[in-house]
Design a protein around this motif. Structure first.
Motif, PDB file in Angstrom:
ATOM      1  N   PRO A 124       0.814  -1.212   0.000  1.00 53.64           N
ATOM      2  CA  PRO A 124       0.000   0.000   0.000  1.00 53.64           C
ATOM      3  C   PRO A 124       0.850   1.265   0.000  1.00 53.64           C
ATOM      4  N   HIS A 125       0.338   2.287  -0.677  1.00 52.90           N
ATOM      5  CA  HIS A 125       0.954   3.618  -0.762  1.00 52.90           C
ATOM      6  C   HIS A 125       2.158   3.675  -1.698  1.00 52.90           C
ATOM      7  N   ASP A 126       2.312   2.675  -2.570  1.00 53.86           N
ATOM      8  CA  ASP A 126       3.430   2.665  -3.512  1.00 53.86           C
ATOM      9  C   ASP A 126       3.167   3.666  -4.638  1.00 53.86           C
ATOM     10  N   PRO A 127       3.981   4.727  -4.752  1.00 54.42           N
ATOM     11  CA  PRO A 127       3.747   5.719  -5.809  1.00 54.42           C
ATOM     12  C   PRO A 127       4.219   5.271  -7.182  1.00 54.42           C
ATOM     13  N   THR A 128       5.037   4.207  -7.255  1.00 54.00           N
ATOM     14  CA  THR A 128       5.571   3.793  -8.552  1.00 54.00           C
ATOM     15  C   THR A 128       4.544   3.021  -9.375  1.00 54.00           C
ATOM     16  N   GLY A 129       3.655   2.289  -8.733  1.00 47.40           N
ATOM     17  CA  GLY A 129       2.624   1.540  -9.436  1.00 47.40           C
ATOM     18  C   GLY A 129       3.101   0.280 -10.128  1.00 47.40           C
ATOM     19  N   ARG A 130       4.373  -0.090  -9.954  1.00 47.09           N
ATOM     20  CA  ARG A 130       4.914  -1.214 -10.721  1.00 47.09           C
ATOM     21  C   ARG A 130       4.219  -2.529 -10.349  1.00 47.09           C
ATOM     22  N   TYR A 131       4.317  -2.907  -9.106  1.00 48.12           N
ATOM     23  CA  TYR A 131       3.658  -4.124  -8.638  1.00 48.12           C
ATOM     24  C   TYR A 131       2.140  -3.949  -8.672  1.00 48.12           C
ATOM     25  N   THR A 132       1.687  -2.787  -8.244  1.00 45.11           N
ATOM     26  CA  THR A 132       0.245  -2.528  -8.137  1.00 45.11           C
ATOM     27  C   THR A 132      -0.465  -2.682  -9.468  1.00 45.11           C
ATOM     28  N   SER A 133       0.207  -2.359 -10.568  1.00 44.21           N
ATOM     29  CA  SER A 133      -0.441  -2.440 -11.879  1.00 44.21           C
ATOM     30  C   SER A 133      -0.903  -3.853 -12.183  1.00 44.21           C
ATOM     31  N   TRP A 134      -0.157  -4.863 -11.740  1.00 42.25           N
ATOM     32  CA  TRP A 134      -0.561  -6.252 -11.968  1.00 42.25           C
ATOM     33  C   TRP A 134      -1.745  -6.625 -11.080  1.00 42.25           C
ATOM     34  N   ILE A 135      -1.740  -6.140  -9.860  1.00 42.24           N
ATOM     35  CA  ILE A 135      -2.860  -6.409  -8.957  1.00 42.24           C
ATOM     36  C   ILE A 135      -4.150  -5.845  -9.544  1.00 42.24           C
ATOM     37  N   ASP A 136      -4.075  -4.615  -9.997  1.00 41.72           N
ATOM     38  CA  ASP A 136      -5.271  -3.958 -10.523  1.00 41.72           C
ATOM     39  C   ASP A 136      -5.732  -4.582 -11.838  1.00 41.72           C
ATOM     40  N   ARG A 137      -4.780  -5.007 -12.684  1.00 44.00           N
ATOM     41  CA  ARG A 137      -5.192  -5.606 -13.959  1.00 44.00           C
ATOM     42  C   ARG A 137      -5.906  -6.921 -13.730  1.00 44.00           C
ATOM     43  N   VAL A 138      -5.406  -7.736 -12.846  1.00 46.04           N
ATOM     44  CA  VAL A 138      -6.074  -9.004 -12.546  1.00 46.04           C
ATOM     45  C   VAL A 138      -7.436  -8.740 -11.915  1.00 46.04           C
ATOM     46  N   ALA A 139      -7.504  -7.760 -11.039  1.00 43.37           N
ATOM     47  CA  ALA A 139      -8.773  -7.437 -10.379  1.00 43.37           C
ATOM     48  C   ALA A 139      -9.834  -7.010 -11.389  1.00 43.37           C
ATOM     49  N   TRP A 156      10.132  -3.503 -20.031  1.00 46.32           N
ATOM     50  CA  TRP A 156       9.920  -3.087 -18.639  1.00 46.32           C
ATOM     51  C   TRP A 156       8.960  -1.913 -18.509  1.00 46.32           C
ATOM     52  N   ASN A 157       9.005  -0.959 -19.439  1.00 40.70           N
ATOM     53  CA  ASN A 157       8.174   0.233 -19.316  1.00 40.70           C
ATOM     54  C   ASN A 157       6.682  -0.069 -19.364  1.00 40.70           C
ATOM     55  N   GLU A 158       6.313  -1.162 -20.041  1.00 38.16           N
ATOM     56  CA  GLU A 158       4.899  -1.521 -20.110  1.00 38.16           C
ATOM     57  C   GLU A 158       4.567  -2.777 -19.321  1.00 38.16           C
ATOM     58  N   LEU A 159       5.593  -3.542 -18.984  1.00 40.71           N
ATOM     59  CA  LEU A 159       5.407  -4.767 -18.208  1.00 40.71           C
ATOM     60  C   LEU A 159       6.309  -4.729 -16.977  1.00 40.71           C
ATOM     61  N   PRO A 160       6.078  -3.780 -16.080  1.00 34.29           N
ATOM     62  CA  PRO A 160       6.963  -3.644 -14.919  1.00 34.29           C
ATOM     63  C   PRO A 160       6.940  -4.900 -14.060  1.00 34.29           C
ATOM     64  N   VAL A 161       8.062  -5.190 -13.442  1.00 30.00           N
ATOM     65  CA  VAL A 161       8.269  -6.344 -12.560  1.00 30.00           C
ATOM     66  C   VAL A 161       8.577  -7.615 -13.351  1.00 30.00           C
ATOM     67  N   TYR A 162       8.321  -7.615 -14.669  1.00 31.77           N
ATOM     68  CA  TYR A 162       8.634  -8.806 -15.465  1.00 31.77           C
ATOM     69  C   TYR A 162      10.083  -8.763 -15.922  1.00 31.77           C
ATOM     70  N   VAL A 163      10.856  -9.750 -15.485  1.00 30.48           N
ATOM     71  CA  VAL A 163      12.256  -9.894 -15.875  1.00 30.48           C
ATOM     72  C   VAL A 163      12.480 -11.358 -16.277  1.00 30.48           C
ATOM     73  N   PRO A 164      12.826 -11.630 -17.540  1.00 30.15           N
ATOM     74  CA  PRO A 164      13.079 -13.021 -17.941  1.00 30.15           C
ATOM     75  C   PRO A 164      14.149 -13.665 -17.061  1.00 30.15           C
ATOM     76  N   ALA A 165      13.871 -14.864 -16.585  1.00 26.19           N
ATOM     77  CA  ALA A 165      14.768 -15.523 -15.635  1.00 26.19           C
ATOM     78  C   ALA A 165      16.165 -15.723 -16.191  1.00 26.19           C
ATOM     79  N   GLN A 166      16.279 -15.982 -17.492  1.00 27.18           N
ATOM     80  CA  GLN A 166      17.582 -16.237 -18.089  1.00 27.18           C
ATOM     81  C   GLN A 166      18.173 -15.010 -18.771  1.00 27.18           C
TER      82      GLN A 166
END
Length: 330
Positions: free
Chosen positions: A165-180, A260-270
């Motif tokens: 909560p209160h994250d101003p960057t929205g990176r993680y939050t954007s995935w929460i809201d999209r799924v919701a 990253w700019n449109e898919l924040p938090v997504y980083v290919p494992a390899q």
């Protein structure tokens, strides 16, 4: 446990706010030094001081003649800022906790990333512009300054991507809201990559722990490492959503210019930065880091974000375009 007086440099936004709240919950007295330019929703018992480290020691007049048991620096980004505060507080605080970042590591394809891994070359002390390229090197320089000035009274925290909560960057939050929001949604990769964040409240509790117990050293702060399928399942459970992930492979993402700019938090494992989602928290857990769990982070983040305007990353139009390309859109 003796109650402490603690100065927080920053403190009105996100990580600083959670640290202030955790300190108050522990019965400690809190002062914050800020420029007064961002909304302040802190409790009334917090002492507000005004200052600007961008002006060097001249901007820290509000600290004159004062002393605290400890300091937590959540707003130090440039050497000019951090040298000013570290030198001013050298003989006025017992412990100085500096909040850095995992972006200081030079080899971000390591698995896992540990505290003793090589760091990026330092930025010059005259560098004041914080960009994607200078952010990590600047933090390396700031870490060194704090360690030099405070010695064993310094504690360095290197958090993973911070969520909650209160994250101003929205990176993680954007995935929460999209799924919701429900419906078919773009899920990057094939589900075998990883997500790893640290809940801001877990970070805050650990900061209080190192202050109360006088713990020196350097600590990575990272939460559980989840596969993307598990992450999205967790988010669906947290939000009560029946949204359906549509997995889009790396080649298709690249063909549509999605990164990253449109898919924040997504980083290919390899990928070259895959280690950023494989950060060891072993040392911090041994020192007292506790984790509430991914479901709690997702649930509480959504409870906050549902009534708060959020930053947009992947637009509905762009998402629909890619879903059509893989045969799952109109």
């Amino acid at each position: 446990m003796a109650k402490m007086s603690v100065l927080v440099l920053g403190g009105t936004q996100f990580v600083g706010r959670h640290i202030v709240e955790a300190l108050l919950a522990g019965g400690h007295r809190v002062s914050v030094l800020t420029r007064g330019r961002t909304p302040d929703e802190l409790p009334g018992e917090v002492e507000r001081l005004r200052g600007d480290r961008n002006e060097g020691e001249a901007g820290l007049g509000a600290l004159a003649g004062r002393a605290w048991d400890a300091c937590v620096d959540v707003s130090g980004y440039t050497p000019r800022q951090v040298r000013a505060s570290a030198q001013t507080l050298q003989d006025r605080v017992g412990r100085y906790v500096f909040v850095s970042t995992v972006s200081v590591y030079a080899e971000q394809d390591r698995h896992p990333i540990r505290e003793d891994d090589p760091l990026l070359p330092e930025a010059g002390e005259d560098v004041t512009q914080v960009t994607g390229e200078t952010y990590g090197p600047l933090k390396v320089t700031c870490e060194r300054l704090v360690a030099e000035v405070l010695g064993e009274r310094a504690t360095i925290l290197r958090p993973q991507i911070v969520a909650g909560p209160h994250d101003p960057t929205g990176r993680y939050t954007s995935w929460i809201d999209r799924v919701a929001a429900g419906g078919d949604f773009l899920a990057p990769g094939d589900g075998s990559d990883f997500v790893q964040v640290i809940d801001a409240r877990d970070l805050a509790r650990f900061a209080v722990t190192v202050l109360e117990e006088g713990v020196p050293g350097v600590f990575n702060l990272a939460g559980p490492r989840l596969g993307w399928r598990e992450f999205l399942d967790t988010v669906r459970e947290a939000t009560g959503s029946d949204a359906t992930p549509v997995w889009v492979d790396a080649a298709t993402l690249e063909a549509h210019g999605l990164g990253w700019n449109e898919l924040p938090v997504y980083v290919p494992a390899q990928g070259e930065q895959g280690g950023v989602m494989d950060v060891s928290n072993e040392r911090a857990r041994a020192a007292g880091l506790t984790l509430e769990g991914p479901l709690t982070t997702a649930r509480d983040t959504r409870a906050w974000s549902a009534g708060t305007a959020q930053k947009a990353f992947l637009t509905p139009e762009r998402e629909a375009e890619v879903l059509r390309a893989v045969g799952r859109g109109r």
